[in-house]
Design an enzyme around this catalytic site. Structure first.
Site, mmCIF file in Angstrom:
data_model
loop_
_atom_site.group_PDB
_atom_site.id
_atom_site.type_symbol
_atom_site.label_atom_id
_atom_site.label_comp_id
_atom_site.label_asym_id
_atom_site.label_seq_id
_atom_site.Cartn_x
_atom_site.Cartn_y
_atom_site.Cartn_z
ATOM 1 N N ASN A 166 3.551 5.507 -10.470
ATOM 2 C CA ASN A 166 2.352 5.596 -10.569
ATOM 3 C C ASN A 166 0.481 5.474 -9.896
ATOM 4 O OD1 ASN A 166 0.494 4.968 -13.552
ATOM 5 N ND2 ASN A 166 0.389 3.007 -12.002
ATOM 6 N N ASP B 116 0.687 -1.565 0.017
ATOM 7 C CA ASP B 116 0.085 0.463 0.291
ATOM 8 C C ASP B 116 1.010 0.981 0.242
ATOM 9 O OD1 ASP B 116 -2.051 2.241 0.824
ATOM 10 O OD2 ASP B 116 -2.978 0.695 2.668
ATOM 11 N N VAL B 117 1.163 1.990 -1.037
ATOM 12 C CA VAL B 117 2.245 3.246 -1.447
ATOM 13 C C VAL B 117 2.055 3.574 -0.210
ATOM 14 C CG1 VAL B 117 2.531 2.482 -4.063
ATOM 15 C CG2 VAL B 117 0.677 4.316 -3.164
ATOM 16 N N TYR C 17 -8.896 14.521 -5.920
ATOM 17 C CA TYR C 17 -8.106 14.430 -7.183
ATOM 18 C C TYR C 17 -7.287 15.588 -8.383
ATOM 19 C CZ TYR C 17 -6.650 11.659 -11.835
ATOM 20 O OH TYR C 17 -5.946 11.527 -12.159
ATOM 21 N N LYS D 260 -3.142 15.725 -8.087
ATOM 22 C CA LYS D 260 -2.549 15.998 -9.129
ATOM 23 C C LYS D 260 -1.550 17.539 -9.077
ATOM 24 C CE LYS D 260 -3.305 11.744 -10.628
ATOM 25 N NZ LYS D 260 -2.031 10.966 -10.707
HETATM 26 C C1 BGC Z 1 -8.840 11.161 -14.801
HETATM 27 C C2 BGC Z 1 -9.161 10.191 -15.938
HETATM 28 C C3 BGC Z 1 -10.102 11.478 -17.224
HETATM 29 C C4 BGC Z 1 -8.970 12.406 -17.624
HETATM 30 C C5 BGC Z 1 -9.103 13.409 -18.147
HETATM 31 C C6 BGC Z 1 -6.763 11.934 -15.345
HETATM 32 O O1 BGC Z 1 -6.325 11.667 -14.334
HETATM 33 O O2 BGC Z 1 -8.008 10.185 -14.231
HETATM 34 O O3 BGC Z 1 -10.893 10.120 -15.178
HETATM 35 O O4 BGC Z 1 -10.732 10.572 -17.867
HETATM 36 O O5 BGC Z 1 -7.514 12.252 -16.641
HETATM 37 O O6 BGC Z 1 -10.319 14.130 -18.174
#
Ligand code: BGC
Length: 271
Positions: free
Chosen positions: A96, A69-70, A169, A173
């Site tokens: 990744n 589990d990272v 998310y 990122k």
């Molecule tokens: C997401 C995907 C998405 C893509 C473009 C990715 O980082 O995980 O769900 O389709 O970005 O929006």
């Protein structure tokens, strides 16, 4: 001029987190076909990881599957220990492993927030730290590579494209972007190169809803000037380049592999 041997990863040892499926599996296969030995890391689902190992072996490559589990320090450290016992070091780390837990802000639970940040961001920190400790100990071996080590962070177009309903998310990122650049700045003097790949919409289980029906795919294609959904192999090829000496003067860069998704396609027709 760069020769084809600049892309050769023979004798190098790679670890790809989250490589039992999707982009990770394609990256692992691509590194193996360029000659690297590859650790297939998986969080759960041992069989899928073993399947990737078998595929690589039947293509003449070398791979082992290791569970971790990272997001957990001791789990990551155990995985690196097992890799070093098997292969005595590491040359390439691909951070990744990543996931989505989508929700609008007002409905997002603390668990959804924490899980995404833990896997997508803390996981990259924990694995980069262990790999870098080893790179520094090993130093440069010119027989293997011009660099002491290479780290590739899997980011996303959502390191720059805001994403309603996915704030955890997108935040993870965006974090990966400056984490990667800060490491590149810190580690370059030690000949450790750190870069990122920012995939667009790649056909994998994470975004199945976005491409699985013709209507969904047509809608998705309005966001992709190049006119096709990406394939995991598109990312594998980029990873081989960033891991190899063909990119030896590249560090702190994010390579967008997105068919133009970040080109503001909505403005193509006069805005
Ligand atoms: C997401 C995907 C998405 C893509 C473009 C990715 O980082 O995980 O769900 O389709 O970005 O929006």
């Amino acid at each position: 001029m760069a020769g084809i041997s600049d892309y050769d990863l023979s004798g190098q040892r790679a670890l790809v987190t989250g490589s039992s499926s999707g982009i990770g599996a394609a990256v692992a296969r691509a590194l193996a076909s360029a000659g690297a030995r590859v650790v297939i890391n998986y969080g759960g689902g041992r069989q899928r990881a073993e399947d990737v190992v078998s595929e690589i072996k039947s293509a003449g490559g070398e791979a082992i599957a290791l569970q971790a589990d990272v997001s957990q320090e001791s789990s990551v450290q155990d995985m690196f220990r097992q890799m070093f016992e098997a292969w005595d070091g590491i040359d390439i780390l691909v951070n990744n492993a990543g996931l989505q837990r989508d929700a609008n802000l007002i409905d997002m639970s603390v668990e959804d927030w924490d899980k995404v940040i833990a896997v997508n961001l803390r996981g990259q920190f924990l694995c980069s730290r262990e790999a870098s400790r080893a790179f520094l100990k090993q130093g440069v071996d010119p027989e293997r590579s011009a660099a002491a080590g290479k780290i590739i962070c899997m980011s996303s177009v959502h390191e720059v494209i805001p994403w309603a309903g996915h704030s955890n998310y997108a935040a993870s990122k965006g974090g990966v972007s400056l984490f990667m650049k800060s490491l590149a700045q810190e580690l370059s003097p030690n000949r450790i190169r750190v870069n990122a790949i920012a995939p667009g919409a790649i056909r994998t289980p994470i975004n199945r809803e976005a491409w699985e029906t013709p209507e969904a795919e047509a809608r998705l294609l309005t966001l992709i000037p190049y006119g096709r959904v990406g394939e995991p192999e598109d990312i594998g090829k980029a990873a081989v380049w960033l891991a190899s000496d063909a990119s030896d003067y590249v560090t702190g860069a994010t390579l967008f592999v997105d068919g133009g998704m970040t080109l503001f396609p909505g403005f193509a027709d006069n805005g």
